[in-house]
Design an enzyme around this catalytic site. Structure first.
Site, PDB file in Angstrom:
ATOM      1  N   ALA A  61       0.856  -1.194   0.000  1.00  0.00           N
ATOM      2  CA  ALA A  61       0.000   0.000   0.000  1.00  0.00           C
ATOM      3  C   ALA A  61       0.889   1.240   0.000  1.00  0.00           C
ATOM      4  O   ALA A  61       2.031   1.200   0.460  1.00  0.00           O
ATOM      5  CB  ALA A  61      -0.877  -0.008   1.247  1.00  0.00           C
ATOM      6  N   GLY A 100       0.734  -5.065   1.007  1.00  0.00           N
ATOM      7  CA  GLY A 100      -0.372  -5.168   0.074  1.00  0.00           C
ATOM      8  C   GLY A 100       0.061  -5.802  -1.246  1.00  0.00           C
ATOM      9  O   GLY A 100      -0.752  -6.429  -1.939  1.00  0.00           O
ATOM     10  N   GLU A 103      -0.084  -9.386  -0.632  1.00  0.00           N
ATOM     11  CA  GLU A 103      -1.502  -9.764  -0.557  1.00  0.00           C
ATOM     12  C   GLU A 103      -2.123  -9.825  -1.956  1.00  0.00           C
ATOM     13  O   GLU A 103      -2.910 -10.721  -2.261  1.00  0.00           O
ATOM     14  CB  GLU A 103      -2.255  -8.785   0.350  1.00  0.00           C
ATOM     15  CG  GLU A 103      -1.842  -8.964   1.814  1.00  0.00           C
ATOM     16  CD  GLU A 103      -2.353  -7.853   2.714  1.00  0.00           C
ATOM     17  OE1 GLU A 103      -2.024  -6.680   2.428  1.00  0.00           O
ATOM     18  OE2 GLU A 103      -3.068  -8.139   3.684  1.00  0.00           O
ATOM     19  N   GLU A 123       3.760  -5.073   7.537  1.00  0.00           N
ATOM     20  CA  GLU A 123       2.825  -4.095   8.111  1.00  0.00           C
ATOM     21  C   GLU A 123       3.036  -3.880   9.601  1.00  0.00           C
ATOM     22  O   GLU A 123       2.901  -2.777  10.116  1.00  0.00           O
ATOM     23  CB  GLU A 123       1.370  -4.531   7.869  1.00  0.00           C
ATOM     24  CG  GLU A 123       0.881  -4.313   6.445  1.00  0.00           C
ATOM     25  CD  GLU A 123       1.183  -5.471   5.521  1.00  0.00           C
ATOM     26  OE1 GLU A 123       2.087  -6.281   5.845  1.00  0.00           O
ATOM     27  OE2 GLU A 123       0.539  -5.580   4.465  1.00  0.00           O
TER      28      GLU A 123
HETATM   29  C1  LIG Z   1      12.131  -2.720   0.295  1.00  0.00           C
HETATM   30  C2  LIG Z   1      11.559  -1.401  -0.171  1.00  0.00           C
HETATM   31  C3  LIG Z   1      10.256  -1.607  -0.869  1.00  0.00           C
HETATM   32  C4  LIG Z   1      12.532  -0.757  -1.176  1.00  0.00           C
HETATM   33  O1  LIG Z   1      13.736  -0.445  -0.516  1.00  0.00           O
HETATM   34  P1  LIG Z   1      14.829   0.497  -1.215  1.00  0.00           P
HETATM   35  O2  LIG Z   1      15.065   0.045  -2.588  1.00  0.00           O
HETATM   36  O3  LIG Z   1      15.986   0.563  -0.288  1.00  0.00           O
HETATM   37  O4  LIG Z   1      14.159   1.917  -1.360  1.00  0.00           O
HETATM   38  P2  LIG Z   1      13.673   2.889  -0.212  1.00  0.00           P
HETATM   39  O5  LIG Z   1      14.662   3.989  -0.080  1.00  0.00           O
HETATM   40  O6  LIG Z   1      13.295   2.179   0.996  1.00  0.00           O
HETATM   41  O7  LIG Z   1      12.345   3.451  -0.863  1.00  0.00           O
HETATM   42  C5  LIG Z   1      12.377   4.222  -2.058  1.00  0.00           C
HETATM   43  C6  LIG Z   1      11.306   5.262  -1.993  1.00  0.00           C
HETATM   44  O8  LIG Z   1      10.043   4.622  -2.005  1.00  0.00           O
HETATM   45  C7  LIG Z   1       9.272   5.034  -0.887  1.00  0.00           C
HETATM   46  N1  LIG Z   1       8.446   3.881  -0.497  1.00  0.00           N
HETATM   47  C8  LIG Z   1       8.835   2.639  -0.329  1.00  0.00           C
HETATM   48  N2  LIG Z   1       7.802   1.854  -0.012  1.00  0.00           N
HETATM   49  C9  LIG Z   1       6.725   2.657  -0.003  1.00  0.00           C
HETATM   50  C10 LIG Z   1       5.344   2.436   0.240  1.00  0.00           C
HETATM   51  N3  LIG Z   1       4.854   1.202   0.529  1.00  0.00           N
HETATM   52  N4  LIG Z   1       4.527   3.479   0.177  1.00  0.00           N
HETATM   53  C11 LIG Z   1       4.985   4.708  -0.104  1.00  0.00           C
HETATM   54  N5  LIG Z   1       6.286   4.983  -0.364  1.00  0.00           N
HETATM   55  C12 LIG Z   1       7.135   3.958  -0.309  1.00  0.00           C
HETATM   56  C13 LIG Z   1      10.289   5.386   0.159  1.00  0.00           C
HETATM   57  O9  LIG Z   1       9.731   6.260   1.094  1.00  0.00           O
HETATM   58  C14 LIG Z   1      11.335   6.054  -0.703  1.00  0.00           C
HETATM   59  O10 LIG Z   1      10.855   7.350  -0.984  1.00  0.00           O
HETATM   60  P3  LIG Z   1      11.841   8.569  -1.095  1.00  0.00           P
HETATM   61  O11 LIG Z   1      12.771   8.256  -2.217  1.00  0.00           O
HETATM   62  O12 LIG Z   1      12.575   8.629   0.204  1.00  0.00           O
HETATM   63  O13 LIG Z   1      10.968   9.732  -1.328  1.00  0.00           O
HETATM   64  C15 LIG Z   1      11.384  -0.469   1.007  1.00  0.00           C
HETATM   65  O14 LIG Z   1      11.074   0.812   0.551  1.00  0.00           O
HETATM   66  C16 LIG Z   1      10.317  -0.887   1.946  1.00  0.00           C
HETATM   67  O15 LIG Z   1      10.540  -1.700   2.797  1.00  0.00           O
HETATM   68  N6  LIG Z   1       9.130  -0.293   1.800  1.00  0.00           N
HETATM   69  C17 LIG Z   1       8.022  -0.503   2.684  1.00  0.00           C
HETATM   70  C18 LIG Z   1       7.329  -1.782   2.369  1.00  0.00           C
HETATM   71  C19 LIG Z   1       6.155  -1.942   3.273  1.00  0.00           C
HETATM   72  O16 LIG Z   1       6.232  -1.776   4.443  1.00  0.00           O
HETATM   73  N7  LIG Z   1       5.041  -2.287   2.695  1.00  0.00           N
HETATM   74  C20 LIG Z   1       3.802  -2.435   3.402  1.00  0.00           C
HETATM   75  C21 LIG Z   1       3.038  -1.177   3.303  1.00  0.00           C
HETATM   76  S1  LIG Z   1       1.560  -1.218   4.261  1.00  0.00           S
HETATM   77  C22 LIG Z   1       0.549  -2.206   3.350  1.00  0.00           C
HETATM   78  O17 LIG Z   1       0.924  -2.662   2.336  1.00  0.00           O
HETATM   79  C23 LIG Z   1      -0.793  -2.404   3.922  1.00  0.00           C
HETATM   80  C24 LIG Z   1      -1.629  -3.173   3.277  1.00  0.00           C
HETATM   81  C25 LIG Z   1      -2.975  -3.311   3.794  1.00  0.00           C
HETATM   82  C26 LIG Z   1      -3.802  -2.359   3.067  1.00  0.00           C
HETATM   83  C27 LIG Z   1      -5.130  -2.326   3.632  1.00  0.00           C
HETATM   84  C28 LIG Z   1      -5.611  -0.976   3.441  1.00  0.00           C
HETATM   85  C29 LIG Z   1      -6.849  -0.821   4.183  1.00  0.00           C
HETATM   86  C30 LIG Z   1      -6.778   0.452   4.926  1.00  0.00           C
HETATM   87  C31 LIG Z   1      -8.053   0.616   5.637  1.00  0.00           C
HETATM   88  C32 LIG Z   1      -7.861   1.111   6.978  1.00  0.00           C
HETATM   89  C33 LIG Z   1      -9.188   1.381   7.528  1.00  0.00           C
HETATM   90  C34 LIG Z   1      -9.117   1.929   8.849  1.00  0.00           C
HETATM   91  C35 LIG Z   1     -10.064   3.031   8.932  1.00  0.00           C
HETATM   92  C36 LIG Z   1     -10.377   3.298  10.312  1.00  0.00           C
HETATM   93  C37 LIG Z   1     -11.259   4.491  10.377  1.00  0.00           C
HETATM   94  O18 LIG Z   1     -10.720   5.609  10.446  1.00  0.00           O
HETATM   95  O19 LIG Z   1     -12.458   4.308  10.368  1.00  0.00           O
END
Ligand SMILES: CC(C)(COP(=O)(O)OP(=O)(O)OC[C@H]1O[C@@H](n2cnc3c(N)ncnc32)[C@H](O)[C@@H]1OP(=O)(O)O)[C@@H](O)C(=O)NCCC(=O)NCCSC(=O)/C=C/CCCCCCCCCCCCC(=O)O
Length: 947
Positions: A61, A100, A103, A123
């Site tokens: 996500a 995500g 998933e 997450e």
């Molecule tokens: C391993 C990586 C992917 C890559 O690593 P690397 O190559 O070293 O690069 P980085 O320097 O880390 O990253 C490069 C740039 O990319 C940006 N980045 C990376 N990942 C993301 C991301 N997922 N989103 C946004 N941006 C991202 C990073 O910041 C860098 O940016 P910049 O160059 O510095 O500007 C590594 O990046 C990594 O590990 N990333 C994270 C991976 C991760 O954690 N993924 C999981 C994300 S959470 C998710 O997926 C959740 C899923 C469930 C979704 C369900 C949604 C439902 C929501 C509903 C909620 C309802 C509640 C409501 C309640 C109410 O209020 O009522």
């Protein structure tokens, strides 16, 4: 956001195109939904392959979206359409499938992974859970124990492990997409029902309760107080005990609780803070993206003590050849054996061969003449280090970079004894250096940008989280540690015990309280430092050691503990007792209790009950307070850098975000109020004095420099969960960065955030006000400014002196301000908030003449700035050397005024235009950030107002 192609005449290839990690942002979700619909409805399409552009399947996500209201199609229905379709869908996983993204793959009917790909559900590290079905589908696919482990730790697994666990159907060394296309064609016609994970039954172990109970205990021990792993366990339980649809409902309810929690906010902040720290910036304007690092192929490390050995290992394991130097044969041999042992163990653990051929051990500095970079790691003694640097200066070729692994000594003093001060920097590793992730890169005033870029890039290569810091005693981490340790010992004097203080800090989330940590680190180290700085030593009366030294409160108890030979774990006694030297099991020691009681009665201190709240407030608020001082001094570029240092170097609990973030979560006004309260109770402890009361306007950089950096920073803050656009109801008194200034983002609890000042925002409703007399209707003294306020500050403000109105009005203000009914002005050196009259007329007139060339936004070195300002047409400001004066004065959160650098009688306005929407700004390119917008400047006569 996703490309749709028909390939091999019958396969729909959907490629996610959202660099850098193909995160599932709203447009991507849209594109997936549309593409799937198209594929399912096109009779030519018999199968579908989903892949990601640039060799990255999907990073999950879009975390940035979590900060604001959720928009666009919800993820789960989009993914459900994939699984429900009647055509086989294959996920082609290259690079990574995380969160995500993973998933998404679990909703596909088949998964093919490239052999280098990593998969996982991280997450939990963001304070949430895999709420797109991850907690319900993974257990169905691989069983409870394996799923539980992956979900509660967030661990990334390799493609091979994924194959073994049954997550992927095939691993390929070739292009995953090509392989998936072939695979998809073969899957056509095969029954899809068994491939739909939602229809599987979770294999339920007979000892489910015991398993979940054990997992709960483990999580509570490993991450006490952290909610997300516990919620993950509950969700996985649902996968084992409930039908799929009910489990999904449970997952979403748990997610809703976590999603809005402070912990999730803190952990997501940490994610971005860590990445922000790599984007270093120096007051000179040099920064990560305009400074080229040198490539380092060979290095030398001087000194093979604990630090030196760890540094050698860190360098060698990333393929850099290292010459290790010691002063004596025995020490050299000892060091050699230890380094080789460490490298061999490390290589075994990682399943690679140890790079021993990269090592050379020597007693002679002469051998260093050709290395690219030297890291000195000798004893922490300035005279010794200076001798080493003088010698290195003679021996090493002129271009060799010379770095010092000091934990707090003056890097510039070392640079000064070399023939190349610009090539000298600090590289402060944390012990043990091959394990600890943090590296403080210390920029001396003479360090060149190339030197800093090289040290930062080398740190990154070594797998460190590197943070650029300024050159001050203790740099950032250790400078902040001192007031923290002081508070802990003052609390002992006043009635607390080491156990009580440690427990409060451990309950807060620290793995170890301050006294247990000190026992582990060794108490003699700090004792030696105190002796060297003249705080203690033979001159102090051992029977009656004074409690005030060098003009401030001093607690002699740590010295008294050391005088008894209690140096911590290594001697089996310290603040606690241990069964034997080296033991780690700390037990309360009645002798320490005795020592404290005797001490208190000797000084007539009546012990009092101290609450955990006071312990946390005094220890942690003082930490943040010093952090603000560090920001003010320009020794750290931004609060994130400080937080990252504390997260990675001092084990600050990650779910609290770091000391600066924690302070903002508490509420900075509350922190200030408590600091003020404690400072009043302990006026001889300067570190308790809240920073805004002590503001001195230390930053002297030119305004234009500051604005460029503030802009860059503000831009980088856009969309982050921890920073929000200004609500328009609060203002920063010092900067007047209102929402219309286009530069301003405030942290979620209302602090103006820019590189140079971290100022409390004041809610407009709380501003004191004075009505403004109505402007005369035939007002001729109104100027229509056809440029943005930013530009005005940068280039135009000299035009306003002397004021254009011949009657010489005394005060200037800008009518269209960032807040509807208020204006902000500086009158006789004071910030004043003035209420606008109810009916206001604006009379536009001719804009001042501006040299167009001077409007080009420029990033330049300090020398260039003068040139720009000189191109401005119009009279110069007579009373203030630079248009940056607004930064040097203001009103603080407590309503107190502080001095400004301009002359007392100066009268200039602090305000902004009224037309920006920060939300739209960040889509524009660098130039349009400074693009003209309309603003009216009025000259109002004779407003008598003070606050
Ligand atoms: C391993 C990586 C992917 C890559 O690593 P690397 O190559 O070293 O690069 P980085 O320097 O880390 O990253 C490069 C740039 O990319 C940006 N980045 C990376 N990942 C993301 C991301 N997922 N989103 C946004 N941006 C991202 C990073 O910041 C860098 O940016 P910049 O160059 O510095 O500007 C590594 O990046 C990594 O590990 N990333 C994270 C991976 C991760 O954690 N993924 C999981 C994300 S959470 C998710 O997926 C959740 C899923 C469930 C979704 C369900 C949604 C439902 C929501 C509903 C909620 C309802 C509640 C409501 C309640 C109410 O209020 O009522």
């Amino acid at each position: 956001m996703a490309r749709y192609e028909l390939v091999k005449r019958s396969v729909a290839l959907i490629t996610l195109t959202n660099p850098p990690v193909n995160a599932l942002s709203s447009p991507v979700r849209h594109a997936i939904a549309n593409s799937m619909e198209r594929a399912l409805s096109d009779p030519k399409v018999r199968a579908v392959v989903i892949c990601g552009e640039n060799g990255r399947f999907c990073g999950g996500a879009d975390i940035r979206e979590f900060a604001g209201p959720l928009r666009g199609p919800p993820l789960i229905p989009v993914l459900e359409a994939i699984e429900a379709g009647d055509k086989p869908v294959v996920a082609a996983i290259e690079g990574m499938a995380l969160g995500g993204g993973f998933e998404l793959a679990l909703f596909c009917h088949y998964r093919i992974a490239q052999s280098k790909a990593r998969l996982g559900l991280p997450e939990v590290t963001l304070g949430i859970l895999p709420a797109a079905g991850g907690t319900q589908r993974l257990p169905r696919l691989i069983g409870i124990p394996a799923a539980l482990e992956m979900i509660t730790t967030g661990r990334h697994i390799s493609a091979q492990e994924a194959l073994k666990l049954g997550i992927v159907d095939q691993v390929t060394d070739q292009n995953a997409c090509e392989t998936a296309l072939e695979f998809a064609l073969k899957a056509v016609g095969k029954p899809l029902s068994p491939r739909r994970v939602s229809t599987l039954t979770t294999p339920c172990p007979p000892d489910l309760d015991a398993l979940l109970e054990a997992a709960t205990m483990q999580v509570k021990k490993k991450t006490p107080g952290v909610m997300a792993p516990l919620a993950c366990i509950q969700a996985v339980r649902a996968a084992a005990t409930m039908p799929y649809s009910k489990g999904m409902k449970q997952e979403s309810e748990l997610m809703a609780t976590l999603f809005n929690s402070g912990q999730a906010r803190a952990l997501q902040y940490c994610f971005f803070a860590q990445r922000t720290a790599g984007k270093w910036t120096l007051p000179s304007g040099a920064q990560w993206n305009n400074s080229k690092p040198r490539e380092i192929r060979s290095a030398a490390v001087i000194g093979l003590g604990t630090m030196g050995r760890g540094i050698v290992v860190s360098l060698a394991r990333v393929g850099i050849s290292v010459i290790a130097v010691e002063s004596e044969k025995k020490l050299l041999e000892n060091g050699r054996q230890m380094v080789i042992g460490m490298l061999e163990r490390d290589a075994k653990r990682r399943g690679v061969s140890a790079s021993l051929n990269l090592l050379k051990f020597t007693l002679s500095l002469q051998d260093l003449k050709d290395v690219d970079l030297v890291i000195e790691a000798v004893f922490e003694d300035m005279a010794l280090k200076k001798r080493v640097f003088q010698e290195l200066s003679k021996v090493c070729r002129p271009g060799t970079l010379l770095c010092t692994n000091t934990s707090g000594l003056d890097v510039d003093a070392l640079a000064g004894v070399t023939d190349r001060p610009h090539l000298v920097a600090g590289m402060h590793f944390f012990s043990p250096a091959h394990v600890m992730k943090l590296l403080e890169v210390v920029c001396g005033p003479r360090s060149s940008s190339e030197t800093i870029a090289t040290a930062m890039s080398l740190g990154k290569k070594m797998g460190k989280v590197s943070v650029a810091v300024g050159n001050c005693p203790g740099f950032v981490g250790n400078r902040m540690l001192k007031p923290y340790l002081d508070q802990a010992t003052f609390l002992l004097e006043e009635g607390a015990t080491p156990e009580q203080i440690d427990k409060a800090l451990e309950d807060f989330g620290f793995a170890m309280g301050v006294f247990r940590m000190s026992d582990l680190a060794g108490l003699d180290v700090g004792w030696r430092v105190r002796k060297e700085s003249g705080l203690t030593g033979p001159d102090v009366d051992p029977k009656n050691p004074p409690r005030k030294r060098q003009g401030r409160r001093y607690c002699p108890i740590p010295d008294m503990v050391c005088e008894q030979g209690r140096f911590g774990q290594k001697t089996g006694r310290g603040w606690y007792k241990y069964d034997k030297p080296g033991d780690t099991n700390a037990k309360p020691d009645p002798l320490i209790q005795n020592l404290l009681e005797t001490y208190r009665s000797r000084y007539g201190i009546q012990p009092r009950n101290i609450s955990d709240q006071e312990i946390i407030e005094r220890c942690l608020f003082v930490l943040a307070n010093e952090g603000f001082r560090i920001l003010e001094d320009g020794m750290a570029a931004r609060p994130e850098d400080i937080d990252v240092i504390y997260l990675f170097g001092y084990a600050f609990p990650r779910h609290r975000g770091g000391p600066m973030f924690y302070a903002s979560m508490v509420g900075l006004e509350r922190v200030l109020e408590r600091l003020e309260h404690y400072h009043q109770a302990h006026p001889d402890v300067p570190h308790l004095e809240p920073i805004t009361m002590a503001y001195t306007g230390a930053q002297k950089a030119l305004k234009s420099d500051k604005l460029d950096e503030a802009q860059a920073l503000a831009k980088s803050c856009a969309g982050r969960p921890d920073f929000l656009p200004c609500d328009g109801l609060s203002i920063c008194a010092t900067h007047s960065h209102g929402k219309c200034f286009k530069l301003h983002w405030c942290c979620h609890l209302g602090w103006c955030h820019c590189k140079y000042v971290y100022q409390p925002m004041t809610n407009v409703a709380q501003l004191p006000s004075t009505p403004v007399p109505a402007a005369p209707s035939d007002c001729t003294d109104t100027i229509d400014l056809s440029i943005s306020l930013t530009e005005r500050f940068l280039r135009i403000s000299p035009c306003f002196l002397p004021p254009p109105c011949p009657e010489s009005p005394k005060y200037c203000n800008i009518a269209e301000l960032f807040i509807d009914d208020y204006i902000v002005k500086r009158i006789n050196g004071k910030m004043c908030y003035v209420q606008r009259p109810p009916i206001h007329t604006e009379a536009p007139s001719t804009p001042p003449q501006i040299n167009p060339a001077s409007l080009t936004p420029q990033k330049q070195h300090t020398e260039d700035k003068q040139t720009v300002e000189e191109t401005v047409k119009g009279p110069k400001m007579g009373h203030c050397s630079s248009p940056s004066s607004s930064e040097d004065s203001g009103i603080n959160a407590l309503g107190g005024h502080y001095l400004e650098s301009c002359e007392e009688e100066s009268e200039d306005e602090l305000s902004t235009d009224g037309h920006s929407s920060p939300g739209s700004l960040w889509d524009q390119d660098e130039c349009t950030l400074l693009s003209p917008s309309k603003s009216i400047v009025e000259i109002i006569e004779n407003i008598e107002t003070t606050v």
